[in-house]
Design a protein around this motif. Structure first.
Motif, PDB file in Angstrom:
ATOM      1  N   SER A 117      -5.925   7.546  14.589  1.00  0.00           N
ATOM      2  CA  SER A 117      -6.497   7.185  13.292  1.00  0.00           C
ATOM      3  C   SER A 117      -7.695   8.076  12.993  1.00  0.00           C
ATOM      4  N   GLU A 118      -8.506   8.269  13.999  1.00  0.00           N
ATOM      5  CA  GLU A 118      -9.706   9.081  13.810  1.00  0.00           C
ATOM      6  C   GLU A 118      -9.341  10.507  13.440  1.00  0.00           C
TER       7      GLU A 118
ATOM      8  N   ASP B 282      -6.787  11.352  11.804  1.00  0.00           N
ATOM      9  CA  ASP B 282      -5.989  11.384  10.568  1.00  0.00           C
ATOM     10  C   ASP B 282      -4.521  11.678  10.824  1.00  0.00           C
TER      11      ASP B 282
ATOM     12  N   PRO C  53      -1.126   6.743   5.782  1.00  0.00           N
ATOM     13  CA  PRO C  53      -2.155   5.947   5.099  1.00  0.00           C
ATOM     14  C   PRO C  53      -1.884   4.454   5.206  1.00  0.00           C
ATOM     15  N   SER C  54      -2.959   3.727   5.602  1.00  0.00           N
ATOM     16  CA  SER C  54      -2.786   2.289   5.808  1.00  0.00           C
ATOM     17  C   SER C  54      -2.595   1.539   4.500  1.00  0.00           C
ATOM     18  N   LEU C  55      -2.832   2.213   3.394  1.00  0.00           N
ATOM     19  CA  LEU C  55      -2.591   1.583   2.085  1.00  0.00           C
ATOM     20  C   LEU C  55      -1.142   1.114   1.982  1.00  0.00           C
ATOM     21  N   LEU C  56      -0.214   1.881   2.547  1.00  0.00           N
ATOM     22  CA  LEU C  56       1.208   1.540   2.458  1.00  0.00           C
ATOM     23  C   LEU C  56       1.822   1.228   3.816  1.00  0.00           C
ATOM     24  N   PHE C  57       1.402   1.955   4.809  1.00  0.00           N
ATOM     25  CA  PHE C  57       2.117   1.886   6.090  1.00  0.00           C
ATOM     26  C   PHE C  57       1.297   1.155   7.145  1.00  0.00           C
TER      27      PHE C  57
ATOM     28  N   ARG D 277      -1.815  -3.175   8.093  1.00  0.00           N
ATOM     29  CA  ARG D 277      -1.416  -4.586   8.226  1.00  0.00           C
ATOM     30  C   ARG D 277      -0.042  -4.697   8.847  1.00  0.00           C
TER      31      ARG D 277
ATOM     32  N   GLN E 121       2.983  -9.445   0.853  1.00  0.00           N
ATOM     33  CA  GLN E 121       2.711  -8.178   0.167  1.00  0.00           C
ATOM     34  C   GLN E 121       3.979  -7.577  -0.444  1.00  0.00           C
TER      35      GLN E 121
ATOM     36  N   SER F 138      10.002  -0.788  -1.372  1.00  0.00           N
ATOM     37  CA  SER F 138       9.946  -0.124  -2.675  1.00  0.00           C
ATOM     38  C   SER F 138       9.553   1.350  -2.539  1.00  0.00           C
ATOM     39  N   TYR F 139       8.868   1.685  -1.415  1.00  0.00           N
ATOM     40  CA  TYR F 139       8.458   3.073  -1.172  1.00  0.00           C
ATOM     41  C   TYR F 139       9.666   4.011  -1.220  1.00  0.00           C
ATOM     42  N   PHE F 140      10.799   3.546  -0.698  1.00  0.00           N
ATOM     43  CA  PHE F 140      11.972   4.414  -0.582  1.00  0.00           C
ATOM     44  C   PHE F 140      12.716   4.606  -1.912  1.00  0.00           C
TER      45      PHE F 140
ATOM     46  N   SER G 200      10.653   4.775  -4.781  1.00  0.00           N
ATOM     47  CA  SER G 200       9.549   4.979  -5.727  1.00  0.00           C
ATOM     48  C   SER G 200       9.723   6.259  -6.536  1.00  0.00           C
TER      49      SER G 200
ATOM     50  N   GLU H   3      -7.327  -2.483   2.222  1.00  0.00           N
ATOM     51  CA  GLU H   3      -7.040  -3.495   1.212  1.00  0.00           C
ATOM     52  C   GLU H   3      -7.590  -4.890   1.504  1.00  0.00           C
TER      53      GLU H   3
ATOM     54  N   ARG I  10      -0.985   0.691  -5.252  1.00  0.00           N
ATOM     55  CA  ARG I  10       0.010   0.921  -4.190  1.00  0.00           C
ATOM     56  C   ARG I  10       1.239   1.633  -4.749  1.00  0.00           C
TER      57      ARG I  10
ATOM     58  N   SER J  51       2.515   5.165  -3.628  1.00  0.00           N
ATOM     59  CA  SER J  51       3.855   5.120  -3.057  1.00  0.00           C
ATOM     60  C   SER J  51       4.691   6.259  -3.631  1.00  0.00           C
ATOM     61  N   ARG J  52       4.631   6.397  -4.936  1.00  0.00           N
ATOM     62  CA  ARG J  52       5.400   7.417  -5.634  1.00  0.00           C
ATOM     63  C   ARG J  52       4.926   8.826  -5.253  1.00  0.00           C
TER      64      ARG J  52
ATOM     65  N   PHE K 126       5.846   9.567  -1.562  1.00  0.00           N
ATOM     66  CA  PHE K 126       7.292   9.713  -1.382  1.00  0.00           C
ATOM     67  C   PHE K 126       7.793  11.038  -1.948  1.00  0.00           C
TER      68      PHE K 126
ATOM     69  N   PRO L 184      -3.191   9.436  -0.322  1.00  0.00           N
ATOM     70  CA  PRO L 184      -4.250   8.571  -0.841  1.00  0.00           C
ATOM     71  C   PRO L 184      -5.574   8.854  -0.126  1.00  0.00           C
TER      72      PRO L 184
ATOM     73  N   LYS M  51      -8.679   8.530   2.204  1.00  0.00           N
ATOM     74  CA  LYS M  51      -8.811   7.938   3.538  1.00  0.00           C
ATOM     75  C   LYS M  51      -9.534   6.594   3.406  1.00  0.00           C
TER      76      LYS M  51
END
Lengths: 512, 142
Positions: free
Chosen positions: A107-108, A110, A114-118, A135, A166, A192-194, A196, B67, B88, B92-93, B96, B102, B104
């Motif tokens: 993580s440090e 990079d 990104p934890s926003l999605l994954f 999460r 989520q 939904s990522y796949f 998008s 988040e 998100r 995501s878009r 992908f 995004p 850090k």
């Protein structure tokens, strides 16, 4: 100059043929045929154009579906490779460090997505969560088939769609059993990522992007903003595989939303997943429908213009035709009048000398051919000069008119009465053989003319001297007949007028 | 009529006060940063990955909070007018289709403060309570 109405069969055929051609170039026929041809051209080309357009739209859509599928396949494969790569990276690090240190370290630097999605998690073989980045919303991972399968596989496994607060997620698992301890690396990504990359500009509102697992169920399926998972794909892969041409997508009906789409089904090489791309036929044809409507509008307009101009042309032609016909009629009428005037005496309306000469010539020719005899009566009025002198020229003319009428009434319709000029008349009796009958005709004429004439209030009495000659007995040609008739008439005058005299050889020898 | 007007004014005032009270998340940079002010549009572009360099030529790196932190939702809702789900979907878009990554993310307000002080080119957001020396709050013009 007798015209023989001979009928030659050989000449009738070309004549009929000519008449048929003539009818073909008749204005009404010609205009009608041209109209039909014009309408045929307009409508057949319109139908052809619209068919070509529909076909090309269908072909373009089918080609576009494969293009989109190519791009989509590349995106999915890259996304999956990144996930696989991360899992392998974690697996490798786990051979050197404990789980939490691995996660913190990566993580440090990079090196994690990104934890926003994954999310990236390290679990024990019993499903116990040891370390996580992002999460990890899967409380008992060990209860899932993908987790259990990962334990016995060197490959990465994919979960069923899993609902969390989520949204729907897909989980990936990779066993890490080469180190001191055994772990399972679990990654998650929103389902939904796949899908998008769904773009309404290319896929429309009825398009389809989907990811299908090896159980033939959609892991995720997207049409515009509508997302769903779990739907069975049915026999679509086998039907798509039956399609031979690789450059165009086959048109298949999708049972879950009753939509026909040009569909591409492609199994991914490295992963137990299949992508599905679809373009709605109805939606893409809708754009062409506007053009097709314009084509038909144009065709209707062109037909209307054609019909208007044809009806205008038809009216013009009809008017021209009637004007020409009228002119021809007038000319014919004029010619008839001229002919009538040429062959009739303008005063008495009886045939004139020219007409009579023709009639006599014909009678002689026919008499010769058919061995017929006919009689010629030569008439001269007695006392006409007296009437003319005492009552005037008008009275004289009036007398001639009335005599003409009485002569016509005294003979049959087939007999010809003509005025040769002055007070000379002739009567041709074409079919009389018996001398007695000729005498009775002559006496009838004498009686008719003996009755007094009323000439503008004055009673006038005249008589007629008649000389008769017979064909062929007294003359074989016109000149002889006229001459012998004239001689007979003089004889009648000499006999005291108002009588009928036949020509005889004796008279002929006496004549000068 | 006047009653209604007064009531309307009072309601408007209340709303504004509530909004102000909620806006306890501020945008901040390191004291060493050359960034003095940002427009709302610039901030939006920076956080959606559309702007990495300011017109003045300075590079700018946005920092995000994970988040679960309350500041994340407040920041995006208040400054960008977007829900977390929309953010998100946006990333995501972009991820992908390979067009961007995004910002850090740090764990929370305190971590954000540390990260900002460490990185003079960074822009971040945090709750006013977490503000400390070495940070400068940026005014966001609307």
């Amino acid at each position: 100059m007798v015209r023989h109405p001979t009928k030659a069969p050989a000449s009738t055929r070309p004549k009929a043929h000519h008449r048929r051609i003539h009818r073909l170039v008749d204005p009404p026929f010609l205009i009608g045929a041209l109209t039909l041809v014009g309408l045929l051209v307009i409508w057949s080309s319109t139908v052809h154009l619209t068919q070509t357009l529909s076909q090309s739209v269908a072909r373009n859509t089918a080609t576009m579906a494969t293009d989109i599928a190519d791009t989509y396949e590349a995106l999915v494969v890259r996304a999956l490779r990144e996930i696989g790569h991360t899992a392998k990276l974690v697996r490798y690090e786990l051979t050197r460090q404990p789980p939490q240190a691995v996660i913190d370290d990566l993580s440090e630097h990079d090196l994690l997505p990104p934890s926003l999605l994954f999310s990236v998690a390290v679990l024990g073989l019993d499903g116990k969560l040891l370390a996580t980045h992002g999460r990890h919303d899967l409380p008992s991972a060990e209860e899932n088939a993908f987790f259990q399968r990962a334990l016995y596989s060197s490959q990465i496994t994919v979960s069923q769609p899993i609902e969390t607060d989520q949204g729907t997620f897909l989980y990936f698992a990779l066993a890490a059993t080469q180190g001191r301890d055994d772990y399972v690396v679990v990654l998650s990504a929103p389902a939904s990522y796949f899908v998008s990359s769904y773009d309404t500009a290319t896929l429309g509102a009825q398009g389809l992007l989907g990811l299908v697992g090896d159980d033939n169920r959609f892991r995720i399926r997207r049409t515009a903003e509508h997302l769903s998972s779990g739907t069975l794909l049915g026999d679509i892969p086998s039907r798509a595989a039956a399609h031979q041409d690789d450059s165009t997508a086959p048109l298949l009906a999708h049972p879950w939303d009753q939509t026909e789409r040009y569909t591409v089904v492609r199994e991914l090489y490295d992963f137990p997943l299949t992508i599905v791309v679809g373009l709605s036929k109805a939606e893409h044809l809708a754009s062409a429908r506007e053009t097709i409507r314009n084509y038909y509008g144009g065709a209707i307009l062109a037909s209307t213009l054609l019909l208007i101009s044809v009806s205008f042309l038809g009216r013009m032609s009809w008017r021209l035709h009637s004007i020409r016909k009228q002119a021809i009629d007038e000319r014919i009428q004029h010619a008839r009048n001229i002919e009538y005037l040429a062959f009739h005496d303008s005063l008495t309306d009886l045939p004139n000398r020219a007409f009579f000469n023709r009639t006599l010539t014909r009678a002689v020719l026919e008499g010769r051919r058919y061995q017929r005899q006919f009689a010629l009566l030569f008439l001269d009025l007695d006392g006409f000069k007296h009437v003319n002198d005492s009552l005037g020229h008008d009275a004289g003319d009036d007398l001639l008119i009335k005599v003409g009428r009485r002569l016509t009434q005294s003979v049959r319709d087939s007999d010809v009465v003509a005025r040769l000029g002055g007070d000379e008349f002739v009567v041709l009796l074409p079919t009389i053989g018996d001398a007695d009958k000729i005498v009775s005709v002559g006496e009838k004429i004498l009686a008719a003319c003996a009755r007094p004439f009323n000439l503008s209030g004055n009673n006038a009495r005249i008589s007629v001297s008649i000389g008769v000659t017979l064909f062929p007995k007294h003359g074989q040609d016109e000149q002889t007949l006229l001459k012998t008739a004239d001689i007979a008439m003089y004889h009648a005058k000499q006999q005291g007028k108002n009588n009928v005299q036949f020509y005889s050889e004796v008279l002929g020898s006496e004549a000068p | 009529m006047r009653h209604v007007l007064i009531r309307l004014l009072a309601t408007a005032l209340c709303c504004t006060l509530v909004t102000l009270a909620q806006a306890e998340v501020v945008v901040a940079v390191s004291e060493q940063s050359s960034i003095k002010t940002l427009s709302r549009l610039q901030l939006t572009d920076i956080y959606l990955g559309r702007l990495t360099q300011l017109p003045s030529g300075y590079a700018v790196t946005p920092l995000d909070q994970a988040e679960p932190s309350g500041s994340h939702h407040q920041f995006y809702q208040h400054y960008l007018g977007r829900t977390a789900a929309e953010i998100r979907a946006h990333w995501s878009r972009l991820i992908f289709t390979g067009r961007g990554q995004p910002p850090k993310a740090v764990a929370g307000d305190a971590a954000m403060a540390d990260a900002l002080i460490d990185n003079p080119s960074a822009v971040g957001y945090l709750n006013t309570e977490a503000l400390r020396e070495g940070l400068r709050v940026i005014d966001i013009d609307s």
